[in-house]
Design a protein around this motif. Structure first.
Motif, PDB file in Angstrom:
ATOM      1  N   GLU A 102       0.832  -1.205   0.000  1.00  0.00           N
ATOM      2  CA  GLU A 102       0.000   0.000   0.000  1.00  0.00           C
ATOM      3  C   GLU A 102       0.865   1.252   0.000  1.00  0.00           C
ATOM      4  O   GLU A 102       0.562   2.235  -0.670  1.00  0.00           O
ATOM      5  N   GLU A 161       2.121   1.619  -3.569  1.00  0.00           N
ATOM      6  CA  GLU A 161       1.094   2.134  -4.477  1.00  0.00           C
ATOM      7  C   GLU A 161       0.790   3.598  -4.211  1.00  0.00           C
ATOM      8  O   GLU A 161       0.666   4.407  -5.142  1.00  0.00           O
ATOM      9  N   ARG A 162       0.689   3.978  -2.965  1.00  0.00           N
ATOM     10  CA  ARG A 162       0.392   5.375  -2.636  1.00  0.00           C
ATOM     11  C   ARG A 162       1.541   6.289  -3.086  1.00  0.00           C
ATOM     12  O   ARG A 162       1.311   7.362  -3.641  1.00  0.00           O
ATOM     13  N   ALA A 220       1.396   6.659  -6.825  1.00  0.00           N
ATOM     14  CA  ALA A 220       0.286   7.523  -7.238  1.00  0.00           C
ATOM     15  C   ALA A 220       0.722   8.987  -7.163  1.00  0.00           C
ATOM     16  O   ALA A 220       0.448   9.779  -8.077  1.00  0.00           O
ATOM     17  N   SER A 244      -0.298   2.838 -14.309  1.00  0.00           N
ATOM     18  CA  SER A 244      -0.805   3.552 -13.134  1.00  0.00           C
ATOM     19  C   SER A 244      -0.097   3.001 -11.901  1.00  0.00           C
ATOM     20  O   SER A 244       0.623   2.001 -11.975  1.00  0.00           O
ATOM     21  N   LYS A 288      -1.552   1.476  -9.535  1.00  0.00           N
ATOM     22  CA  LYS A 288      -2.143   0.144  -9.336  1.00  0.00           C
ATOM     23  C   LYS A 288      -1.464  -0.877 -10.251  1.00  0.00           C
ATOM     24  O   LYS A 288      -1.146  -1.994  -9.823  1.00  0.00           O
ATOM     25  N   ASP A 289      -1.226  -0.500 -11.528  1.00  0.00           N
ATOM     26  CA  ASP A 289      -0.534  -1.399 -12.454  1.00  0.00           C
ATOM     27  C   ASP A 289       0.845  -1.783 -11.916  1.00  0.00           C
ATOM     28  O   ASP A 289       1.243  -2.951 -11.981  1.00  0.00           O
ATOM     29  N   THR A 347       1.884  -1.759  -8.831  1.00  0.00           N
ATOM     30  CA  THR A 347       1.741  -2.602  -7.643  1.00  0.00           C
ATOM     31  C   THR A 347       1.387  -4.029  -8.028  1.00  0.00           C
ATOM     32  O   THR A 347       1.970  -4.988  -7.501  1.00  0.00           O
ATOM     33  N   GLU A 348       0.451  -4.186  -8.961  1.00  0.00           N
ATOM     34  CA  GLU A 348       0.070  -5.530  -9.392  1.00  0.00           C
ATOM     35  C   GLU A 348       1.237  -6.216 -10.113  1.00  0.00           C
ATOM     36  O   GLU A 348       1.460  -7.419  -9.954  1.00  0.00           O
ATOM     37  N   ASP A 397       1.296 -12.646  -6.154  1.00  0.00           N
ATOM     38  CA  ASP A 397      -0.027 -12.841  -6.739  1.00  0.00           C
ATOM     39  C   ASP A 397      -0.447 -14.308  -6.643  1.00  0.00           C
ATOM     40  O   ASP A 397      -1.602 -14.615  -6.485  1.00  0.00           O
TER      41      ASP A 397
END
Length: 197
Positions: free
Chosen positions: A82, A85-86, A89, A176, A178-179, A181-182, A191
């Protein structure tokens, strides 16, 4: 503001507007309200002044990213993914107003082979930038854990350059937060753990 400071501020504005190759000494003088002799007196050469101006612009971008932390829980209070990701961003969101700095960075990088002085001048700030990224994006304090900050910062710096180039080429398909992070989950095998149970 004295001539020295005025020249530096004028050079920064010229770099953002025209880039390095198209900025002349006369442009800097016109932008700063100084005179041609001031450049040599205070900085030795136009190239030395432009190199310093670029370093200051990059430093200001990094400070802006660090200042954008906060907002509720601090990075240290969040789970690692998290936090990642933050942080991303915020870095990606900064692109809208920092695009000229990234365009300039690509131009500067293309000059490194023919300008050893510039290459040498960037080496120290590059190391500092890694520490700053580790702290800004992941909350890793370089003083408390220097090796962890170095490794994380090196990874983040490599990723940052690639992400920003992708945003310049095609913002619609650039990753992004999110991308990223994934993708990190896939690369690290996290995953499969989530999918399996």
């Amino acid at each position: 503001m004295g001539h020295r400071e005025g020249l530096l501020e004028g050079a920064k504005r010229c770099l953002l507007e025209k880039g390095c190759a198209r900025t002349t000494a006369r442009d800097i003088v016109a932008e700063s309200g100084t005179n041609l002799a001031s450049i040599g007196y205070h900085y030795g050469s136009k190239e030395a002044l432009l190199n310093l101006a670029f370093l200051k612009l990059a430093e200001e971008w990094g400070e802006g990213l660090a200042d954008s932390r906060g907002e509720g829980a601090t990075a240290g209070d969040l789970p690692p993914l998290e936090r990642f990701e933050r942080g991303w961003a915020k870095a990606i969101d900064s692109y809208g107003h920092s695009r000229p700095v990234w365009q300039l960075q690509m131009e500067i990088v293309s000059r490194l082979d023919s300008d050893p002085e510039l290459q040498h001048a960037l080496a120290g700030p590059q190391l500092e930038g890694r520490k700053g990224l580790a702290e800004s994006l992941l909350g890793i304090d370089e003083r408390a854990d220097p090796e962890r900050a170095r490794l994380a910062g090196t990874f983040l710096q490599a990723l940052l350059a690639g992400v920003m180039v992708q945003r310049m080429i095609d913002p619609g398909t650039a990753p992004s937060a999110k991308d990223l992070t994934e993708g990190l989950k896939i690369v690290t095998g996290r995953d499969e753990v989530a999918a399996g149970g």
